[in-house]
Design a protein around this motif. Sequence first.
Motif, PDB file in Angstrom:
ATOM      1  N   ALA A 233       1.030  -0.666  -0.110  1.00  0.00           N
ATOM      2  CA  ALA A 233       0.182  -0.230   0.283  1.00  0.00           C
ATOM      3  C   ALA A 233       0.836   1.044  -0.084  1.00  0.00           C
ATOM      4  CB  ALA A 233      -0.668   0.263   0.772  1.00  0.00           C
ATOM      5  N   LEU A 234       1.603   1.548   0.973  1.00  0.00           N
ATOM      6  CA  LEU A 234       2.831   2.676   0.605  1.00  0.00           C
ATOM      7  C   LEU A 234       3.493   2.366  -0.718  1.00  0.00           C
ATOM      8  CD1 LEU A 234       4.172   4.519   2.775  1.00  0.00           C
ATOM      9  CD2 LEU A 234       5.376   3.532   3.235  1.00  0.00           C
ATOM     10  N   THR A 235       3.604   1.452  -1.242  1.00  0.00           N
ATOM     11  CA  THR A 235       4.321   1.536  -2.033  1.00  0.00           C
ATOM     12  C   THR A 235       3.885   2.278  -2.966  1.00  0.00           C
ATOM     13  OG1 THR A 235       6.346  -0.705  -1.834  1.00  0.00           O
ATOM     14  CG2 THR A 235       5.822   0.660  -3.871  1.00  0.00           C
ATOM     15  N   GLU A 236       2.500   2.256  -3.385  1.00  0.00           N
ATOM     16  CA  GLU A 236       1.350   1.863  -4.854  1.00  0.00           C
ATOM     17  C   GLU A 236       1.308   4.010  -3.874  1.00  0.00           C
ATOM     18  OE1 GLU A 236      -1.938   0.530  -5.139  1.00  0.00           O
ATOM     19  OE2 GLU A 236      -1.807  -1.017  -6.230  1.00  0.00           O
ATOM     20  N   LEU A 237       1.556   4.794  -3.224  1.00  0.00           N
ATOM     21  CA  LEU A 237       1.094   5.561  -2.662  1.00  0.00           C
ATOM     22  C   LEU A 237       1.929   6.374  -3.128  1.00  0.00           C
ATOM     23  CD1 LEU A 237      -0.208   7.508  -0.504  1.00  0.00           C
ATOM     24  CD2 LEU A 237       0.968   7.046   1.096  1.00  0.00           C
ATOM     25  N   LEU A 238       3.512   5.578  -3.006  1.00  0.00           N
ATOM     26  CA  LEU A 238       4.625   6.512  -2.833  1.00  0.00           C
ATOM     27  C   LEU A 238       4.725   6.697  -4.460  1.00  0.00           C
ATOM     28  CD1 LEU A 238       7.131   5.126  -0.078  1.00  0.00           C
ATOM     29  CD2 LEU A 238       5.981   7.280  -0.004  1.00  0.00           C
ATOM     30  N   GLU A 239       4.479   5.873  -5.170  1.00  0.00           N
ATOM     31  CA  GLU A 239       4.347   5.637  -6.717  1.00  0.00           C
ATOM     32  C   GLU A 239       3.436   6.480  -7.464  1.00  0.00           C
ATOM     33  OE1 GLU A 239       5.402   1.464  -7.703  1.00  0.00           O
ATOM     34  OE2 GLU A 239       7.596   1.829  -7.145  1.00  0.00           O
ATOM     35  N   LYS A 240       2.371   7.411  -6.482  1.00  0.00           N
ATOM     36  CA  LYS A 240       1.320   7.632  -7.330  1.00  0.00           C
ATOM     37  C   LYS A 240       1.634   9.148  -8.482  1.00  0.00           C
ATOM     38  CE  LYS A 240      -3.545   9.338  -5.684  1.00  0.00           C
ATOM     39  NZ  LYS A 240      -4.466   9.588  -4.958  1.00  0.00           N
ATOM     40  N   PRO A 241       1.623   9.187  -9.149  1.00  0.00           N
ATOM     41  CA  PRO A 241       2.066  10.319  -9.867  1.00  0.00           C
ATOM     42  C   PRO A 241       1.607  11.431  -9.225  1.00  0.00           C
ATOM     43  CG  PRO A 241       1.045   8.681 -11.382  1.00  0.00           C
ATOM     44  CD  PRO A 241       0.660   8.036 -10.062  1.00  0.00           C
ATOM     45  N   GLY A 242       2.118  12.338  -9.118  1.00  0.00           N
ATOM     46  CA  GLY A 242       1.875  13.967  -7.998  1.00  0.00           C
ATOM     47  C   GLY A 242       1.701  13.669  -7.132  1.00  0.00           C
ATOM     48  N   ASP A 243       2.263  12.979  -6.824  1.00  0.00           N
ATOM     49  CA  ASP A 243       2.669  12.667  -4.854  1.00  0.00           C
ATOM     50  C   ASP A 243       3.764  13.630  -4.332  1.00  0.00           C
ATOM     51  OD1 ASP A 243       1.719  10.664  -2.453  1.00  0.00           O
ATOM     52  OD2 ASP A 243       4.129  11.071  -2.340  1.00  0.00           O
ATOM     53  N   PRO A 244       3.453  14.226  -3.334  1.00  0.00           N
ATOM     54  CA  PRO A 244       4.834  14.936  -2.950  1.00  0.00           C
ATOM     55  C   PRO A 244       5.994  14.530  -2.654  1.00  0.00           C
ATOM     56  CG  PRO A 244       3.043  14.878  -1.113  1.00  0.00           C
ATOM     57  CD  PRO A 244       2.284  14.521  -2.601  1.00  0.00           C
ATOM     58  N   SER A 245       5.347  13.028  -1.775  1.00  0.00           N
ATOM     59  CA  SER A 245       6.954  12.735  -1.668  1.00  0.00           C
ATOM     60  C   SER A 245       8.248  12.382  -2.673  1.00  0.00           C
ATOM     61  CB  SER A 245       6.291  10.715  -0.806  1.00  0.00           C
ATOM     62  OG  SER A 245       6.090  11.578   0.169  1.00  0.00           O
ATOM     63  N   ASN A 246       9.391  12.228  -2.419  1.00  0.00           N
ATOM     64  CA  ASN A 246       9.995  12.564  -3.740  1.00  0.00           C
ATOM     65  C   ASN A 246      10.748  10.150  -3.563  1.00  0.00           C
ATOM     66  OD1 ASN A 246      11.926  12.416  -5.812  1.00  0.00           O
ATOM     67  ND2 ASN A 246      12.563  14.644  -5.301  1.00  0.00           N
ATOM     68  N   VAL A 247      10.137   9.778  -3.784  1.00  0.00           N
ATOM     69  CA  VAL A 247      10.951   8.403  -3.976  1.00  0.00           C
ATOM     70  C   VAL A 247      12.110   8.485  -4.163  1.00  0.00           C
ATOM     71  CG1 VAL A 247      10.610   5.949  -4.536  1.00  0.00           C
ATOM     72  CG2 VAL A 247       8.307   7.430  -4.567  1.00  0.00           C
ATOM     73  N   SER A 248      13.083   9.342  -5.252  1.00  0.00           N
ATOM     74  CA  SER A 248      13.751   8.910  -5.903  1.00  0.00           C
ATOM     75  C   SER A 248      15.000   9.352  -4.709  1.00  0.00           C
ATOM     76  CB  SER A 248      14.472   9.228  -6.935  1.00  0.00           C
ATOM     77  OG  SER A 248      14.314  11.589  -6.402  1.00  0.00           O
ATOM     78  N   LYS A 249      14.802  10.228  -3.512  1.00  0.00           N
ATOM     79  CA  LYS A 249      15.706  11.064  -2.503  1.00  0.00           C
ATOM     80  C   LYS A 249      15.732   9.730  -1.782  1.00  0.00           C
ATOM     81  CE  LYS A 249      14.350  15.406  -2.858  1.00  0.00           C
ATOM     82  NZ  LYS A 249      13.699  16.292  -2.131  1.00  0.00           N
ATOM     83  N   ASP A 250      14.940   9.044  -1.694  1.00  0.00           N
ATOM     84  CA  ASP A 250      15.017   7.496  -0.842  1.00  0.00           C
ATOM     85  C   ASP A 250      15.217   6.154  -1.608  1.00  0.00           C
ATOM     86  OD1 ASP A 250      15.632   6.284   1.430  1.00  0.00           O
ATOM     87  OD2 ASP A 250      14.140   6.986   2.645  1.00  0.00           O
TER      88      ASP A 250
END
Length: 763
Positions: free
Chosen positions: A620-637
């Motif tokens: 569930a958290l993976t889908e949230l972080l990979e959702k387009p337009g999500d403010p979280s920047n996955v690439s930073k982590d």
Amino acid sequence: MQPLSDLFSHQGDITRQALAPLADRLRPRNLEEFVGQQEILGPGRLLRRAIQADRVGNLILHGPPGVGKTTLARIIASTTRAHFTSLNAVLAGVKDLRVEVEAARQRLERHGLRTLLFIDEVHRFNVAQQDALLPWVENGTVTLIGATTENPYFEVNKALVSRSRLFRLQPLEPRDLRVLLKRALADEERGYGGLAVELSSEAADHLLDVAGGDARSLLNALELAVESSPADDTGVIRIDLEIAEQSIQQRAVLYDKQGDAHFDTISAFIKSLRGSDPDAALFWLARMVEAGENPRFIFRRMLISAGEDIGLADPQAVVVVEACAAAFERVGLPEGLYPLAQAALYLAGAEKSNSVLGFFDALKSVRATNRQDVPSHLRDANRDGAAFGDGVGYRYPHAYAEHWVAQTYLPAALQGEVFWLPGRLGWEGTLQERLQRRRAAQLSAAAESSADSGLLLSSGPDDAGLERWLQRQAGAEGERLDQLRQRFWDGARWQRQDRTLIVAARSLLWALDPLEASPEGGVLIGVNAAADLERLQAQSQLLDSLRSPRLLLLEPTSPRKLAAAIEPGERFEWLVARSPFQGLAPALWLQWLQQLNQLCSPRAQWRLLLSEPLLGPAGALTELLEKPGDPSNVSKDPSLTNLLRRLTLQEEGWLAPHPGATELSAALEELGWAVELESWQEFLTLELSETALQRWFGPEAPYRRRLEAAMSAGEVNRLEAGFRDRIGARLPQRLRHNRLIARRPAQSPSPSPQAGEANRDQP
């Protein structure tokens, strides 16, 4: 030589005694002559022992007139070794009281002699007079004996009452009055024993009846009858019924608008209305009217009764009483007695319900419940709702069928509380079934939400108690679960005699339809946990109009005990469950299936709902972080991203149900059933909260133990930190529902009732 003044005083006493009324002349002089009050003065009773031992302390005697209060005080005076003095509160003032107290003080100091101070009609003392008496009673200068016709708890200084022993004297019984009557006719010294008086039995019965327990009234009537009746030629004074009726024509109505009679009579009136006794209601009403009670007071009490005792069983009751009160104001007395009696008779004849008392249960909850926060979907969205989400999720009832939608309106801490239980009668009785169905749906929704949240992340036989990870918001579950229930039962054809067995139940949701559709059959619900049994027992009390189900505690590891727990030969037309065998080893759930199969009637049908989550927490958290337009920047982590993706693959194996729809379908087919399988997905969201984190990452959380077995401690801590950084986010959730329907091969997919009857005896 005796002083002349003493001679005149003695002669005056003799004259007064001779001229005294019969009731005064016949006062008992000792306990043996005292009549009545056996409850407090009988042999061995407390007051009798205290008088005989001369240990009477502060004493207050209260009761109606003519029952022996003053007489008892005089008997105490004649038996005590203390000095006895008396005052009448009607005539005495503070000055008289001070004189008596000073004399008592001197006796005690000079001679060591106690003083008993008798105050008749003590309630007549005002507040200042009673306060003046209190210090001397408190320090023992005087011992108080008070007599009153009023309730001392209301009319006497509370401090005096608290320092006194209270005795309540009752009206005399007819047998006691008859003793006094015979004594008055036989006593030659104080009564009419020296005269030839003949009292007929009818006259005696009339005097006893009309006296109403008042000895003084009885003796006064006898005195009037004897003194006013001349002797006949033989010298006999004959008292017949006519003379007795003339001597005491009407029973005195014991009624004081400020005393016990006032409160007791209105209490009897209201209780007669509550008990639906119109005859008693009219009697007590007539007594109040005859005694001069204010009709406005009676109307006020009837308005209260219309709300408290009749309530919504007949909403017109308060309207009728109000209209009769208005009519009384317009008409006045005596014609106003018609609407007064009309209102009383209407209330006595109306259906009764005290369901409005549920308000006071709600009031108790308001005072006792700590968390009373207004649920966010009920808050005002017109002020700062956009910033805090107030009002979001509220469903407008008028936009739904029947102008109603299943959503919760109570604070979270009070979910499931029931304050109003409508009665079966009258207007509110017409609401009972609909209200109970809606309440049951809401209660089941609340319980079922925990059942939904209880979908297992893993359900191997060695880990059946793994933590359930989804928790629905109660406000969003009602409508969703009701739709799920409707889809589950879609196409079901009921007969009134059908019997339904529901196993592994955690709510009443799946029982609502068979309870309503099969009133002549029955529903047996098996639960796996004692807590679930207790909750369902409480919930089923609301389903009395829908035929409450039987509840049975099952042992998941002992399927054979089910047959022993039901009636011999009992079989079921419907076998129902939602994810019934989660966490059981294959051999065990197959035993359950075989055991249930033996309980099926020839035309039985299985209905099973298997719900499985398609996303675990990591997925569930993976889908949230990979959702387009999500403010979280996955690439930073990237470390968290890789950890989540790896864990998501592992969760897919953990989430696989055991047994699943495929395994159950195959097992039923082997038992000879024709199986239909329907699947669909449901998309929801779950708010990431501290509570959810504790369920997943707490020290004893099963999910954490699963993680620790699959990765290092550092990776587990890194994963927990990644979740904690995103508290408040709404995690996506996907559920797959599988509805499994199994029928006998000879049955058609949608059999009609007639077809079901035709197939009843087929193998």
